[in-house]
Design a protein around this motif. Structure first.
Motif, mmCIF file in Angstrom:
data_model
loop_
_atom_site.group_PDB
_atom_site.id
_atom_site.type_symbol
_atom_site.label_atom_id
_atom_site.label_comp_id
_atom_site.label_asym_id
_atom_site.label_seq_id
_atom_site.Cartn_x
_atom_site.Cartn_y
_atom_site.Cartn_z
ATOM 1 N N GLU A 178 0.722 -0.987 0.076
ATOM 2 C CA GLU A 178 -0.006 -0.052 -0.093
ATOM 3 C C GLU A 178 0.903 1.219 0.088
ATOM 4 O O GLU A 178 1.916 1.156 0.502
ATOM 5 C CB GLU A 178 -0.763 -0.103 1.337
ATOM 6 N N LEU A 179 0.241 2.473 -0.498
ATOM 7 C CA LEU A 179 1.202 3.763 -0.330
ATOM 8 C C LEU A 179 0.779 4.101 0.973
ATOM 9 O O LEU A 179 -0.491 4.418 1.728
ATOM 10 C CB LEU A 179 0.607 4.678 -1.380
ATOM 11 N N ASP A 181 1.916 7.630 3.201
ATOM 12 C CA ASP A 181 2.732 8.802 3.190
ATOM 13 C C ASP A 181 3.307 8.900 1.620
ATOM 14 O O ASP A 181 4.482 9.419 1.474
ATOM 15 C CB ASP A 181 3.667 9.077 3.959
ATOM 16 N N ASN A 182 2.402 8.310 0.611
ATOM 17 C CA ASN A 182 2.779 8.533 -0.951
ATOM 18 C C ASN A 182 4.343 7.534 -1.051
ATOM 19 O O ASN A 182 4.909 7.822 -2.104
ATOM 20 C CB ASN A 182 3.290 9.886 -1.189
ATOM 21 N N ARG A 183 4.450 6.701 -0.239
ATOM 22 C CA ARG A 183 5.571 5.591 -0.492
ATOM 23 C C ARG A 183 5.240 4.214 -0.289
ATOM 24 O O ARG A 183 4.314 3.906 0.762
ATOM 25 C CB ARG A 183 6.797 5.934 0.591
ATOM 26 N N VAL A 218 -0.256 0.838 -7.518
ATOM 27 C CA VAL A 218 -0.980 1.738 -8.123
ATOM 28 C C VAL A 218 -1.238 1.192 -9.837
ATOM 29 O O VAL A 218 -0.084 1.163 -10.381
ATOM 30 C CB VAL A 218 -0.464 3.151 -8.348
ATOM 31 N N ARG A 241 8.339 0.483 -12.036
ATOM 32 C CA ARG A 241 7.285 1.837 -12.331
ATOM 33 C C ARG A 241 7.338 1.397 -14.017
ATOM 34 O O ARG A 241 7.743 2.081 -14.857
ATOM 35 C CB ARG A 241 7.690 3.108 -12.167
#
Length: 389
Positions: A178-179, A181-183, A218, A241
């Motif tokens: 999961e993300l 704090d955007n990590r 994502v 990515r």
């Protein structure tokens, strides 16, 4: 694991055969049939419990692929249906009695995933995940993750993985990404310690990412964020990515994991570092399945690499109309297996296709009717490695 046929006359006849011949007959069966035979008589149970038989049976069962579908009307009618390409029928596995020790307040459950003998179910009201071992007939509560209790909508199929083993044990690891704090962060539950471990993923920076598990964090139309880790979770997870250049089988609106037929041109289904792109076209009242491509994460994780397209001859066999469609995907031992589940006016239909990467061959596994009219579909998953204890 149920079979409604009366096996008593056949059991008496089998008992008169030499034990070696009986073992050979039993080994030709799939595991749910063998487990049922173990309950028929003491002589059958003794034969099936023999170490030599167990070893040979498990050797064959390890490579057998299964598709599990969980359907229900109410919790008291909860049934798991299982199909393998080694058989020609669905096996019915009632689980209501197994789950009675866990109080779900008459709530329906959702089937998350499976591996080996272990099956994970989630509750939305009590926000609990339970592990069910269908061979040892045991149930285990999994403590809340460091993110706290989660509802069923929080679990994304392509963002979690269940790993069982070593062989002969009932141990397992359940992991999800999961993300935070955007990590991207990897959360791992170990059944041996009954504890969670948290690992922050680091950028891959050009490293090869083969022989790893892939958990999608994502899923975008052009770029995905994926966490890659080892099955043992003994190394730092890395972030890849992969980007999609060219758009796959066609442009238009894209949905991830679940497609509403009247608004969606493409359905993307992810799993184990692969992406299946499903192309549909508009019909008079419904959409029609028209094309499927398979893509995979490249060696350095920078792009989605095209693998293959389902041949037109095979597409003609699986082409169908639908109102709603969803899918699941897994890779094991060089074979990518995919299932598409569609619904049209209350009738469910399931497609099982696979792609052998070494042979570069597609295959279609015809499925008999699962009799799902008026039922809710509450989870679907592939699994392999079901074994006798």
């Amino acid at each position: 694991m149920e079979d409604h046929q009366n096996s008593t006359p056949n059991a008496i006849g089998l008992c008169l055969l030499p034990s070696e011949l009986m073992q050979n007959i039993f080994l030709s069966l799939v595991l749910p049939e063998i487990i049922r035979l173990k309950l028929v008589s003491k002589s059958f149970s003794h034969l099936i419990s023999d170490h030599t038989f167990v070893r040979e049976c498990n050797s064959r069962s390890t490579s057998t692929a299964w598709l599990f579908v969980y359907k229900k009307r109410w919790l008291r009618d909860a049934v798991l249906h299982a199909f393998t390409d080694r058989s020609n029928r669905w096996f019915r596995i009632p689980i209501t009695e197994l789950l009675k020790p866990i109080h779900f307040h008459c709530e329906d459950l959702y089937f998350l995933t499976a591996s080996g003998n272990v099956f994970l179910f989630a509750s939305n009201t009590v926000r609990l995940v339970v592990a069910v071992n269908l061979v040892t007939m045991t149930v285990k509560k999994i403590p809340p993750s460091p993110l706290g209790p989660r509802g069923t909508s929080s679990w994304r199929r392509s963002g979690m993985k269940l790993v069982t083993g070593p062989p002969g044990s009932d141990h397992f690891r359940f992991m999800f990404a999961e993300l935070v704090d955007n990590r991207p962060v990897l959360f791992v539950y170990n059944s041996v310690t009954d504890k969670w471990n948290t690992m922050e993923a680091q950028e891959a920076r050009g490293r090869h990412v083969d022989e790893r598990l892939f958990l999608n964090v994502v899923n975008g139309p052009r770029e995905s964020v994926v966490v890659a880790c080892t099955p043992e979770c003994d190394a730092q997870p890395v972030i890849v990515r992969p980007r999609l250049e060219g758009g796959g089988v066609g442009e238009g609106e894209m949905r991830v994991g679940f497609s509403l037929g009247h608004v969606t041109d493409r359905l993307h289904v992810y799993g184990d570092g692969y992406m299946m792109i499903v192309k549909s076209e508009s019909g008079r009242k419904k959409r029609v399945l028209k094309g499927i491509e398979m893509w995979g994460v490249g060696e350095e994780g920078r792009e989605w690499e095209y693998i293959s397209r389902v041949p037109s001859e095979l597409m003609k066999k699986i082409e169908r109309g639908y109102g709603v469609m969803m899918g699941c995907l897994e890779e094991r031992n060089g074979v990518i297996r995919a299932s598409l589940v569609s619904n049209w006016e209350g009738l469910w239909d399931i497609v099982w296709i696979s792609f052998d990467k070494s042979r570069k061959e597609w295959a279609w596994i015809p499925l008999p009717d699962c009799n799902m009219k008026n039922y809710n579909l509450s989870g679907i998953s592939f699994s392999s490695g079901i074994t006798l204890p």
